[in-house]
Design a protein around this motif. Sequence first.
Motif, PDB file in Angstrom:
ATOM      1  N   ARG A 234      -4.337   6.845   2.423  1.00 26.35           N
ATOM      2  CA  ARG A 234      -4.949   6.144   4.053  1.00 26.35           C
ATOM      3  C   ARG A 234      -4.938   4.720   3.940  1.00 26.35           C
ATOM      4  O   ARG A 234      -5.488   4.135   2.772  1.00 26.35           O
ATOM      5  CB  ARG A 234      -6.034   6.823   4.496  1.00 26.35           C
ATOM      6  CG  ARG A 234      -6.826   6.142   6.067  1.00 26.35           C
ATOM      7  CD  ARG A 234      -8.209   6.566   6.327  1.00 26.35           C
ATOM      8  NE  ARG A 234      -9.440   6.150   5.602  1.00 26.35           N
ATOM      9  CZ  ARG A 234     -10.425   6.248   5.754  1.00 26.35           C
ATOM     10  NH1 ARG A 234     -10.853   7.151   6.965  1.00 26.35           N
ATOM     11  NH2 ARG A 234     -11.453   5.891   5.006  1.00 26.35           N
ATOM     12  N   PHE A 235      -4.300   3.970   4.746  1.00 25.60           N
ATOM     13  CA  PHE A 235      -4.239   2.484   4.669  1.00 25.60           C
ATOM     14  C   PHE A 235      -5.466   2.125   5.787  1.00 25.60           C
ATOM     15  O   PHE A 235      -5.065   2.206   7.113  1.00 25.60           O
ATOM     16  CB  PHE A 235      -2.908   2.001   5.070  1.00 25.60           C
ATOM     17  CG  PHE A 235      -2.932   0.340   4.993  1.00 25.60           C
ATOM     18  CD1 PHE A 235      -3.121  -0.276   3.931  1.00 25.60           C
ATOM     19  CD2 PHE A 235      -2.366  -0.175   6.187  1.00 25.60           C
ATOM     20  CE1 PHE A 235      -3.088  -1.542   4.103  1.00 25.60           C
ATOM     21  CE2 PHE A 235      -2.119  -1.656   6.248  1.00 25.60           C
ATOM     22  CZ  PHE A 235      -2.500  -2.416   5.020  1.00 25.60           C
ATOM     23  N   THR A 236      -6.384   1.303   5.234  1.00 30.27           N
ATOM     24  CA  THR A 236      -7.235   0.981   6.229  1.00 30.27           C
ATOM     25  C   THR A 236      -7.235  -0.693   6.424  1.00 30.27           C
ATOM     26  O   THR A 236      -7.214  -1.422   5.261  1.00 30.27           O
ATOM     27  CB  THR A 236      -8.792   1.038   5.797  1.00 30.27           C
ATOM     28  OG1 THR A 236      -8.994   2.901   5.677  1.00 30.27           O
ATOM     29  CG2 THR A 236      -9.718   0.665   6.777  1.00 30.27           C
ATOM     30  N   VAL A 237      -7.340  -1.061   7.638  1.00 28.50           N
ATOM     31  CA  VAL A 237      -7.100  -2.731   7.868  1.00 28.50           C
ATOM     32  C   VAL A 237      -8.600  -2.883   8.689  1.00 28.50           C
ATOM     33  O   VAL A 237      -8.896  -2.465   9.647  1.00 28.50           O
ATOM     34  CB  VAL A 237      -5.947  -2.910   8.764  1.00 28.50           C
ATOM     35  CG1 VAL A 237      -6.124  -4.502   8.915  1.00 28.50           C
ATOM     36  CG2 VAL A 237      -4.808  -2.402   8.139  1.00 28.50           C
TER      37      VAL A 237
ATOM     38  N   ALA B 137       0.757  -1.312  -0.141  1.00 29.21           N
ATOM     39  CA  ALA B 137       0.005  -0.129   0.122  1.00 29.21           C
ATOM     40  C   ALA B 137       1.081   1.237  -0.073  1.00 29.21           C
ATOM     41  O   ALA B 137       0.559   2.202  -0.503  1.00 29.21           O
ATOM     42  CB  ALA B 137      -0.810   0.070   1.199  1.00 29.21           C
ATOM     43  N   ARG B 138       1.854   1.070   0.756  1.00 34.66           N
ATOM     44  CA  ARG B 138       2.675   2.438   0.835  1.00 34.66           C
ATOM     45  C   ARG B 138       3.490   2.623  -0.755  1.00 34.66           C
ATOM     46  O   ARG B 138       3.448   3.610  -1.030  1.00 34.66           O
ATOM     47  CB  ARG B 138       3.827   2.187   1.653  1.00 34.66           C
ATOM     48  CG  ARG B 138       5.155   3.225   1.689  1.00 34.66           C
ATOM     49  CD  ARG B 138       6.296   2.771   2.498  1.00 34.66           C
ATOM     50  NE  ARG B 138       6.915   1.818   1.621  1.00 34.66           N
ATOM     51  CZ  ARG B 138       7.521   0.439   2.160  1.00 34.66           C
ATOM     52  NH1 ARG B 138       7.711   0.121   3.321  1.00 34.66           N
ATOM     53  NH2 ARG B 138       7.975  -0.501   1.236  1.00 34.66           N
ATOM     54  N   ASP B 139       3.670   1.355  -1.180  1.00 36.47           N
ATOM     55  CA  ASP B 139       4.398   2.010  -2.580  1.00 36.47           C
ATOM     56  C   ASP B 139       3.429   2.164  -3.668  1.00 36.47           C
ATOM     57  O   ASP B 139       3.756   2.923  -4.602  1.00 36.47           O
ATOM     58  CB  ASP B 139       5.064   0.522  -2.979  1.00 36.47           C
ATOM     59  CG  ASP B 139       6.097   0.113  -2.231  1.00 36.47           C
ATOM     60  OD1 ASP B 139       6.854   0.719  -1.572  1.00 36.47           O
ATOM     61  OD2 ASP B 139       6.622  -1.284  -2.349  1.00 36.47           O
ATOM     62  N   ALA B 140       2.093   2.049  -3.554  1.00 32.76           N
ATOM     63  CA  ALA B 140       1.022   2.393  -4.159  1.00 32.76           C
ATOM     64  C   ALA B 140       0.408   3.771  -3.878  1.00 32.76           C
ATOM     65  O   ALA B 140       0.068   4.607  -4.811  1.00 32.76           O
ATOM     66  CB  ALA B 140      -0.287   1.667  -4.240  1.00 32.76           C
ATOM     67  N   MET B 141       0.797   4.408  -2.818  1.00 31.13           N
ATOM     68  CA  MET B 141       0.511   5.704  -2.497  1.00 31.13           C
ATOM     69  C   MET B 141       1.654   6.729  -2.365  1.00 31.13           C
ATOM     70  O   MET B 141       2.125   6.883  -1.233  1.00 31.13           O
ATOM     71  CB  MET B 141      -0.253   5.643  -1.183  1.00 31.13           C
ATOM     72  CG  MET B 141      -1.551   4.978  -0.914  1.00 31.13           C
ATOM     73  SD  MET B 141      -2.324   4.981   0.457  1.00 31.13           S
ATOM     74  CE  MET B 141      -1.278   4.232   1.729  1.00 31.13           C
ATOM     75  N   ARG B 142       2.176   6.853  -3.667  1.00 25.08           N
ATOM     76  CA  ARG B 142       3.360   7.691  -3.587  1.00 25.08           C
ATOM     77  C   ARG B 142       3.205   9.198  -3.328  1.00 25.08           C
ATOM     78  O   ARG B 142       4.077  10.022  -2.608  1.00 25.08           O
ATOM     79  CB  ARG B 142       3.920   7.779  -5.158  1.00 25.08           C
ATOM     80  CG  ARG B 142       4.185   6.674  -5.935  1.00 25.08           C
ATOM     81  CD  ARG B 142       5.328   6.122  -5.180  1.00 25.08           C
ATOM     82  NE  ARG B 142       5.797   4.686  -5.842  1.00 25.08           N
ATOM     83  CZ  ARG B 142       7.014   4.260  -5.186  1.00 25.08           C
ATOM     84  NH1 ARG B 142       7.400   4.501  -4.439  1.00 25.08           N
ATOM     85  NH2 ARG B 142       7.368   3.040  -6.118  1.00 25.08           N
ATOM     86  N   GLY B 143       1.953   9.495  -3.320  1.00 28.66           N
ATOM     87  CA  GLY B 143       1.639  11.035  -2.829  1.00 28.66           C
ATOM     88  C   GLY B 143       0.954  11.031  -1.379  1.00 28.66           C
ATOM     89  O   GLY B 143       0.483  12.105  -1.054  1.00 28.66           O
TER      90      GLY B 143
END
Length: 389
Positions: free
Chosen positions: A378-381, A369-375
């Motif tokens: 929010r990461f939801t679990v 998710a971090r790699d996909a959100m370059r800008g």
Amino acid sequence: MRAVRQEFFPLIVLDLLLPGTSGLEFCRWLRAQPQGDLPYLLVETVKNQPEDLAEVLQAGANDYLAKPYDLALLRVRLSVAARQVAGIAARAARGKESIMLLEELRHQQQRLDDLLASVPGIVWEIWGRPDSATMRVGFVNNYAERLLGYGVNEWLTQPNFWYGIMHPEDKVRAAKEAAAIFDAGKSGSLQFRWLSKGGQTHWMETHCVVVPDASGAPQGLRGVALDITQRRELEKSLQEVQKLETVGQLAAGVAHGFNNLLTIIRGYTSLLEPLSAQVADLTEPLKQISIATDRAAELTRQLLAFSRRQMMMIKPLDVNEIIRGLAKALESELGPGNRLHLDCALQLPLVNADPAMLERVVLALAANARDAMRGGGRFTVSTAAVRLT
């Protein structure tokens, strides 16, 4: 006419007057048939005019015989016909042999075509030094068009075509290696990339032999080029796996060394615990040290699980508890600029799993998710009880 269609006649004697047609028309028809030039035609008529003889010969007859017959002239004409028929028989035999040889050649050619069509590679032949601008392709099979999209005519008509479609990064090296094989006069192989007409990159491995001239000097190359793109990708994947294996071995070494340090910390902490009753200020620090060592022990267990040096420990787990316990690690994995949101359902049933493996899965999802959100994002679990059908 029916008889001629069914079998071969070396000698045909016919009259100018025939039922439904004329001898001249029959001569013209016969000469137009396959192998119709072989039979010896002797035409007879009651007329004996020079213009008739010319017309008969123009129609395709070999000779002209007038009636009533002059016996001496007839013998001469038949003697000539006999020699001609003998020659016709010899030519017919040679023609039959030629037809058989031609049929065999066609059969061999068909076998060669079928063989080339079954080869899962580009069969090629080039003339001239391979690094020369005037080098030309003398032969390439149809597989070249199926694989790369370029028509056979493009290969054959454009000078040095194989070099023109090569990947720019491979041109100098591949041309140098091919020229070395050419100069050595021996077989060899090389790998390079070709660009298809649609822009795709194909890794090729070509095996070739040198074609010498009458004096033994190299004049060309023949060979087959195989598409090894999939093999190269598998080799690359294998290298990545080997790198991971090396990292796993390093992680296992670090974890074991770290465990040894934790053992010392725990030992000295247990020696200080009896003093906490006498020194009030020691109680909280010792508690924090104990908590930290427990967390560190869990970290080493995760490292060992990552390196596959520890057996899985399957037991009933509360997924929500695992997720909440990973909150700090998840925030660290996501990095600045990304927010963590936990959405844990209430009263979840327990699951049978290895806690370290489950933690690894969630951390891996956070890394993706971090790699996909370059800008930033929010990461939801979220957790939920779901019935799968």
